[in-house]
Design a protein around this motif. Structure first.
Motif: not given
Lengths: 392, 535
Positions: B251, B330, B281-282, B253, B241, B245, B287, B285, B300, B243
């Motif tokens: 975060t 993570d 990835v979110d 980024s 992971r 959220p 990145i 976000e 994504r 992201s």
């Protein structure tokens, strides 16, 4: 309001574990939490929680019932004054209706509350706010002429047998208010069979007066007569039935205000629109079938068109407030459609085919309450087929 | 190839399939073993384990029961043409957001270096299933990177000392379980030097031993029980992971520039023993994942935070039931692993985000692992609650002295609800709710509400309102699971997806009856895990 909170909190140790009145803790908890929001905090898990609780959930149903109840009071008074031949001013109607409705409501809440409190003390669970809804729903399904002792008996049966013996709100499988009404309906059919609907509380020669409800008329139309003609003859138009200034049970007559209640329930997310729409679809569907097969030689009731079926009797009230009871209705979206569809269809079938029971919606909902777990079972099995197994 | 009726025939079929696949492809076969499938593993030794960098591995996952073997044999088309499966090709996933809430107190995007911590505490509270066997004693000097304790059942899984210093105290809790090892750091750092490794040339076994040696293994989570995986098992997939959220987690980024190199190294290392690494990835976000997507698959994801839980990810990505045993880890752990490999010494620095209602010190802090919490953030009032981790899945640690290992977020929320008069009758313009039961739901006013620990009600029986079902990220029916678990019918609970449950806690959040569904499910899974493991 700080003083009240302090006064209540001061009494806390009496009721908590080890206190002298420990047994009555549910009563104390109910009084405290009705006045002040809970000060409980999360222990672990999600540390934050949503603002919605069951109190709010139930009070929203009561809120949705307010327009129907107010109109019910007015209408009960109006019908009584009309049948007694008195002037029907708005204030007079409300006063007259109040004298009819509030004793019933009071008995319903007092007796229902008594059982709720008794069970919560004996079984040591919190007093559930569900009885606020049941205690109001039940009187609204009753005719103004109902004797008060029958109200007490009915609500006792509804709360005890319909709910508490199974473990209280959340564990019942029947709608307690409808269970109560069914009890009265089958025990004392003379008072609920459809024709004696108005009451005059004043002293005078007329103490109760017989008028036929639209449903009663439709069910008793002789063969060969069109039921709409009979209704017209009795002075009922579709708009009368929609707005509800007609004789009937206290809360059921106004379809318009039931729709308002439905809007409140759907907008707040408390009542399921799927169940409501399902009911209407089911009722309209089966009525169209009946209409297609009707002729002069069949039962006259077969000819009643769908719109009339939706507007007469307590169909709207039952669908909006009774069928959507989350506890006794099924859980899954698809089940709700099926459940609603069957309620609508069964209501019309019972009304039309079985002249002994002109009001089918109560029986239809109770019957489908019993079938709700079965519907859920098959729908969830269907869902599980699409699920990749994850087992050890 | 029906195998249910005859396990022996099934095994034979399975072996024949492996043989034929090896001859057909000419490329090596990796057999990855599910956790409890040890019985069959012995019959499969002798399979070529040699990896090759030319990709196109054929992944045959170890299976646990004859019925699953037959299921897998039926999937042999998939084995030969793995590109067809969504698990291996998905680039973007989006789900309807049913749980759109925003809370006040997100960490500000500024990085600060925290005050040096006078003492370091190693708190292993986050590692589920870890039974620590302490290998140091009070007063003993330790170097950074030296082992402090290992797991009793899996001795190669160890936790290393984050600093060079002297053991100050060892605290045990109930049942003599290790709670905390306090270390007094020296002024002079003397890290253990690890040997240099070239991630390109590692065999899977060697890659694993590198992770084990460098203390990164405890950060792996094996589904479905969220436990530390056994070092001898092989992951069907690893979900990484980038992201998180959930409110409020760090975060990536914000610190991406500092860590991208380490992140890549970490992912490459994972790739050596996990044929299939999925990076999540979110989609919202910022990145830049170009470098990562050259190494492995990047997905994504555009959805509620609950979909980012590893359990939810694998539920939506899996092709076969074998992937139910996927692992996850993570980004902070991957970064730490990458840094440790890069610098050949145990990387003890980490980022921690501070969120909640403490506006003035919200932000990102660079700290030493196990740092004293008071060196990072102060409680403003005594009733504040410190949550290690996100507001939904974080821990409410009994001792709030040290940052537990593996936590990257500190959230401070108000723990002192104020009683409101007749609050259930109020219109509720500011009432936090994701439903429309209060006016806030219509005014869309429920943005940036201060999170508090108020229960907002008291516990009642389930009224089947169905809210939990609408938010569940794995399409389970929490109200059914509740009934099954309370009725001790674990078989039915599993059929309804108990093991898919991602522990996101959203069902608990929305429940108007205030039933702690999440904890109930976690406890049921733990019990099940214990039963399975003691058999």
């Amino acid at each position: 309001m700080k003083w009240l909170y302090k006064a209540l909190i001061k009494q806390g140790p009496l009721f908590e574990k080890g206190g002298r009145l420990e047994r009555f803790y549910p009563l104390y908890e109910a009084v405290l939490t009705i006045h002040f929001s809970s000060v409980n905090t999360t222990k672990k898990g999600p540390h934050i929680r949503d603002g919605l609780d069951t109190k709010r959930f139930m009070i929203l149903v009561v809120l949705a019932l307010v327009p129907v109840s107010i109109f019910g009071v007015y209408n009960a008074g109006f019908q009584a004054l009309v049948s007694a031949g008195k002037a029907t001013g708005v204030a007079a109607c409300f006063i007259e209706g109040g004298f009819i409705f509030f004793p019933i409501l009071l008995i319903s809440y007092a007796v229902g509350g008594f059982w709720e409190v008794l069970f919560s003390i004996v079984r040591r669970h919190e007093i559930n706010e569900g009885f606020l809804v049941t205690g109001l729903l039940f009187p609204l399904t009753l005719p103004p002429t109902i004797p008060l002792w029958q109200v007490a008996l009915g609500i006792s049966f509804g709360i005890v047998v319909g709910k508490e013996v199974f473990g209280g709100t959340g564990k019942n499988f029947l709608n307690p208010a409808l269970t109560a009404r069914a009890f009265v309906y089958f025990s004392y059919p003379a008072f609920l069979s459809g024709n004696v609907w108005t009451k005059w509380s004043g002293v005078g020669p007329v103490s109760s007066y017989t008028t036929a409800t639209p449903l009663g008329i439709s069910a008793n139309v002789p063969q060969g007569t069109h039921p709409l003609d009979a209704l017209k003859e009795a002075g009922y138009s579709l708009w009368d039935c929609f707005f509800g200034l007609i004789p009937g049970s206290i809360g059921e007559t106004s379809v318009a205000l039931c729709l308002l209640g439905a809007a409140v329930l759907i907008l707040t997310g408390v009542g399921s629109w799927r169940t409501m729409v399902g009911c209407v679809v089911g009722a309209v569907g089966i009525t169209l079938v009946f209409n297609a097969f009707s002729s002069d030689t069949t039962l006259a009731f077969l000819q009643v068109p769908p719109l009339w079926h939706l507007c007469i009797g307590s169909f709207a009230f039952g669908v909006v407030f009774m069928a959507t009871d989350p506890v006794s209705s099924p859980d899954l979206a698809l089940s709700k459609w099926i459940y609603g569809g069957f309620i609508g269809a069964l209501t019309v079938i019972i009304r039309v085919i079985n002249p002994a029971y002109p009001e089918g919606v109560m029986l239809a909902i109770l019957l489908m309450n019993v079938f709700a777990p079965l519907i859920d079972h098959y729908v969830s099995e269907y869902r599980l087929k699409q699920r990749m197994p994850n087992v050890v | 190839m029906a195998g249910n009726e005859n396990p022996d025939k099934c095994k034979a079929d399975f072996m024949r399939l492996l043989d034929s696949l090896t001859t057909w492809s000419g490329s090596p076969i990796i057999v990855s073993c599910g956790n409890p499938g040890v019985a069959l593993a012995s019959t499969l030794t002798g399979i070529d384990w040699m990896p090759s960098t030319q990709a196109d591995f054929i992944i045959v996952n170890m299976v646990r029961s004859p019925s699953e073997i037959s299921c897998y044999l039926q999937l042999q088309n998939n084995i030969i043409v793995p590109q067809q499966s969504p698990m291996k090709t998905k680039k973007k996933l989006s789900f309807k957001k049913s749980f759109n809430l925003s809370f006040k107190g997100a960490p500000a995007h500024r990085i600060q270096v925290a005050n040096p911590s006078d003492k370091i505490g190693v708190v292993p509270v986050k590692f589920k299933g870890l039974r620590p066997k302490v290998q140091v004693s009070v007063g003993q000097p330790v170097r950074r990177g030296e082992g402090l304790f290992y797991d009793k059942k899996m001795p190669s899984v160890q936790v290393l000392s984050p600093v060079t210093g002297r053991i100050e105290a060892i605290h045990y809790g109930a049942q003599h379980r290790l709670e905390c090892i306090e270390i007094l750091p020296n002024d002079v750092d003397d890290p253990v030097a690890f040997e240099s490794v070239n991630t390109r040339l590692l065999s899977p076994e060697h890659a694993k031993s590198v992770v084990l040696e460098r203390g990164g293994w405890v950060h792996f989570v094996e589904l479905p029980f969220h436990t530390i995986p056994h070092p001898e098992s092989n992951p069907p997939a690893i979900i990484v992971r980038l992201s998180m959220p959930e409110p409020f987690m760090p975060t990536l980024s914000v610190v991406m520039n500092d860590v991208e190199d380490y992140l890549l190294r970490g992912i490459k290392l994972l790739k050596r023993f996990a044929p299939h690494v999925v990076v999540v990835v979110d989609a919202n976000e910022a990145i830049n994942c170009d470098a990562i997507s050259a190494v492995t698959q990047v997905v994504r994801l555009d959805a509620d935070f609950s979909y980012f839980e590893p359990g939810s990810m694998i539920y939506h990505l899996k092709d076969t039931p074998i992937e139910n045993n996927a692992w996850s880890c993570d980004w902070p752990a991957v970064v730490q692993l990458g840094a440790t490999v890069r610098h050949r010494q145990y990387c003890n620095s980490q980022w921690v985000s501070v969120g909640g209602n403490q506006a003035d010190d919200n932000g990102y802090y660079k700290v030493i692992e196990g740092a004293n919490v008071s060196s990072i953030v102060q409680k403003k009032t005594v009733t504040d609650r410190i949550v290690f981790g996100g507001l939904f899945t974080g821990i409410h640690a009994a001792s709030e002295h040290y940052l537990p290992l593996g936590t990257n977020a500190i959230n401070i929320i108000d723990n002192h609800p104020h009683p409101e008069f007749m609050s259930f009758l109020q219109p509720g313009v500011n009432k936090p709710s994701f439903t429309t039961a209060y006016l806030s739901g219509f005014l869309n006013a429920f943005k940036n509400v201060v999170p508090t620990s108020a229960l907002n009600g008291s516990e009642r029986d389930c009224v089947s309102c169905g809210l939990c079902e609408t938010v569940c990220p794995v399409g389970a029916l929490p109200q059914y699971l509740l009934r099954n678990v309370k009725g001790n019918d674990i078989e039915s609970a599993m059929r309804h997806g108990l093991l898919d449950c991602a522990n996101c806690g959203v069902c608990t959040y929305v429940c108007p009856s205030k039933i702690d569904l999440g904890t109930l499910f976690i406890d049921a899974k733990d019990q099940l895990h214990n039963e399975v493991n003691t058999q």
